[in-house]
Design a protein around this motif. Structure first.
Motif, PDB file in Angstrom:
ATOM      1  N   VAL A  24       0.919  -1.092  -0.133  1.00 53.42           N
ATOM      2  CA  VAL A  24       0.052  -0.025  -0.125  1.00 53.42           C
ATOM      3  C   VAL A  24       0.852   1.305   0.063  1.00 53.42           C
ATOM      4  O   VAL A  24       1.866   1.319   0.747  1.00 53.42           O
ATOM      5  N   GLY A  25       0.499   2.311  -0.757  1.00 50.33           N
ATOM      6  CA  GLY A  25       1.272   3.465  -1.010  1.00 50.33           C
ATOM      7  C   GLY A  25       2.369   3.131  -1.893  1.00 50.33           C
ATOM      8  O   GLY A  25       3.224   3.883  -2.140  1.00 50.33           O
ATOM      9  N   GLU A  26       2.661   2.177  -2.644  1.00 54.54           N
ATOM     10  CA  GLU A  26       3.781   1.818  -3.574  1.00 54.54           C
ATOM     11  C   GLU A  26       3.495   2.727  -4.862  1.00 54.54           C
ATOM     12  O   GLU A  26       2.378   3.158  -5.237  1.00 54.54           O
ATOM     13  N   HIS A  27       4.604   3.242  -5.342  1.00 58.12           N
ATOM     14  CA  HIS A  27       4.660   4.146  -6.549  1.00 58.12           C
ATOM     15  C   HIS A  27       3.581   3.510  -7.658  1.00 58.12           C
ATOM     16  O   HIS A  27       3.882   2.261  -7.997  1.00 58.12           O
ATOM     17  N   PRO A  28       2.626   4.273  -8.360  1.00 60.48           N
ATOM     18  CA  PRO A  28       1.587   3.685  -9.116  1.00 60.48           C
ATOM     19  C   PRO A  28       2.354   2.979 -10.123  1.00 60.48           C
ATOM     20  O   PRO A  28       1.828   2.033 -10.706  1.00 60.48           O
ATOM     21  N   GLY A  29       3.548   3.476 -10.797  1.00 59.60           N
ATOM     22  CA  GLY A  29       4.258   2.843 -12.104  1.00 59.60           C
ATOM     23  C   GLY A  29       4.776   1.636 -11.687  1.00 59.60           C
ATOM     24  O   GLY A  29       4.662   0.506 -12.281  1.00 59.60           O
ATOM     25  N   ILE A  30       5.435   1.434 -10.486  1.00 52.94           N
ATOM     26  CA  ILE A  30       5.863   0.165  -9.926  1.00 52.94           C
ATOM     27  C   ILE A  30       4.834  -0.693  -9.699  1.00 52.94           C
ATOM     28  O   ILE A  30       4.830  -1.966 -10.059  1.00 52.94           O
ATOM     29  N   ALA A  31       3.722  -0.283  -9.173  1.00 51.13           N
ATOM     30  CA  ALA A  31       2.579  -1.193  -8.924  1.00 51.13           C
ATOM     31  C   ALA A  31       2.001  -1.716 -10.180  1.00 51.13           C
ATOM     32  O   ALA A  31       1.667  -2.760 -10.463  1.00 51.13           O
ATOM     33  N   ALA A  58       6.144  -3.611 -20.438  1.00 46.69           N
ATOM     34  CA  ALA A  58       5.613  -3.296 -19.148  1.00 46.69           C
ATOM     35  C   ALA A  58       6.095  -2.058 -18.705  1.00 46.69           C
ATOM     36  O   ALA A  58       5.417  -1.252 -17.951  1.00 46.69           O
ATOM     37  N   SER A  59       7.377  -1.562 -18.707  1.00 48.57           N
ATOM     38  CA  SER A  59       8.005  -0.007 -18.491  1.00 48.57           C
ATOM     39  C   SER A  59       7.138   1.021 -19.184  1.00 48.57           C
ATOM     40  O   SER A  59       6.765   1.763 -18.695  1.00 48.57           O
ATOM     41  N   ILE A  60       6.793   0.715 -20.534  1.00 43.14           N
ATOM     42  CA  ILE A  60       6.012   1.590 -21.490  1.00 43.14           C
ATOM     43  C   ILE A  60       4.899   1.738 -20.803  1.00 43.14           C
ATOM     44  O   ILE A  60       4.084   2.878 -20.798  1.00 43.14           O
ATOM     45  N   ALA A  65       0.556   4.269 -18.096  1.00 46.02           N
ATOM     46  CA  ALA A  65      -0.731   4.498 -16.918  1.00 46.02           C
ATOM     47  C   ALA A  65      -0.491   5.570 -15.973  1.00 46.02           C
ATOM     48  O   ALA A  65      -1.459   6.062 -15.126  1.00 46.02           O
ATOM     49  N   MET A  66       0.719   6.227 -15.721  1.00 44.31           N
ATOM     50  CA  MET A  66       0.668   6.899 -14.791  1.00 44.31           C
ATOM     51  C   MET A  66       0.401   8.511 -15.140  1.00 44.31           C
ATOM     52  O   MET A  66       0.255   9.452 -14.549  1.00 44.31           O
ATOM     53  N   GLU A  67       0.128   8.643 -16.486  1.00 45.42           N
ATOM     54  CA  GLU A  67      -0.209   9.882 -17.367  1.00 45.42           C
ATOM     55  C   GLU A  67      -1.510  10.235 -16.927  1.00 45.42           C
ATOM     56  O   GLU A  67      -2.131  11.421 -17.215  1.00 45.42           O
ATOM     57  N   GLY A  68      -2.384   9.220 -16.384  1.00 43.66           N
ATOM     58  CA  GLY A  68      -3.926   9.544 -16.229  1.00 43.66           C
ATOM     59  C   GLY A  68      -4.868   9.730 -17.258  1.00 43.66           C
ATOM     60  O   GLY A  68      -5.814  10.114 -17.034  1.00 43.66           O
ATOM     61  N   GLU A  69      -4.374   9.434 -18.345  1.00 41.09           N
ATOM     62  CA  GLU A  69      -5.277   9.036 -19.647  1.00 41.09           C
ATOM     63  C   GLU A  69      -5.432   7.823 -20.060  1.00 41.09           C
ATOM     64  O   GLU A  69      -4.578   6.908 -19.541  1.00 41.09           O
ATOM     65  N   ALA A  70      -5.993   7.623 -21.350  1.00 36.10           N
ATOM     66  CA  ALA A  70      -6.105   6.536 -21.873  1.00 36.10           C
ATOM     67  C   ALA A  70      -4.491   5.738 -22.073  1.00 36.10           C
ATOM     68  O   ALA A  70      -3.890   6.325 -22.581  1.00 36.10           O
ATOM     69  N   VAL A  71      -4.483   4.519 -21.598  1.00 32.02           N
ATOM     70  CA  VAL A  71      -3.124   3.833 -21.670  1.00 32.02           C
ATOM     71  C   VAL A  71      -2.774   3.508 -23.128  1.00 32.02           C
ATOM     72  O   VAL A  71      -1.412   4.128 -23.510  1.00 32.02           O
TER      73      VAL A  71
END
Length: 85
Positions: A24-31, A58-60, A65-71
């Motif tokens: 919980v609280g893990e960086h969204p990109g890592i999660a 997976a990195s891309i 996903a962290m950008e908040g728009e359509a992946v």
């Protein structure tokens, strides 16, 4: 509001989803990366071409996903291309 039998209206509580894999609280990109691969980016074994390709994709997708728009759009893919992957 959802009508039951016309006599009364009630609100249903919003569903509570579990957090993504990881702490919980893990960086969204890592999660997101962990959800896609089953492990963290620091633990990636990229000695094999297939594992390297999985790590890069997976990195891309995690960054998109962290950008908040359509992946798909953020990753430069059409929706059907992302679904095919």
């Amino acid at each position: 509001m959802i009508a039951t039998d016309g006599a009364e209206n009630s609100l249903l509580p919003a569903p509570v989803l579990p957090p993504p894999l990881g702490a919980v609280g893990e960086h969204p990109g890592i999660a997101t990366y962990r959800l896609l691969t089953g492990g963290g980016p620091a633990d990636a074994d990229i000695t094999d071409d297939r594992d390297f390709d999985r790590h890069v994709l997976a990195s891309i997708l995690a960054a998109a996903a962290m950008e908040g728009e359509a992946v798909a759009a953020r990753a430069g893919l059409a929706g059907d291309e992302l679904a095919a992957l």
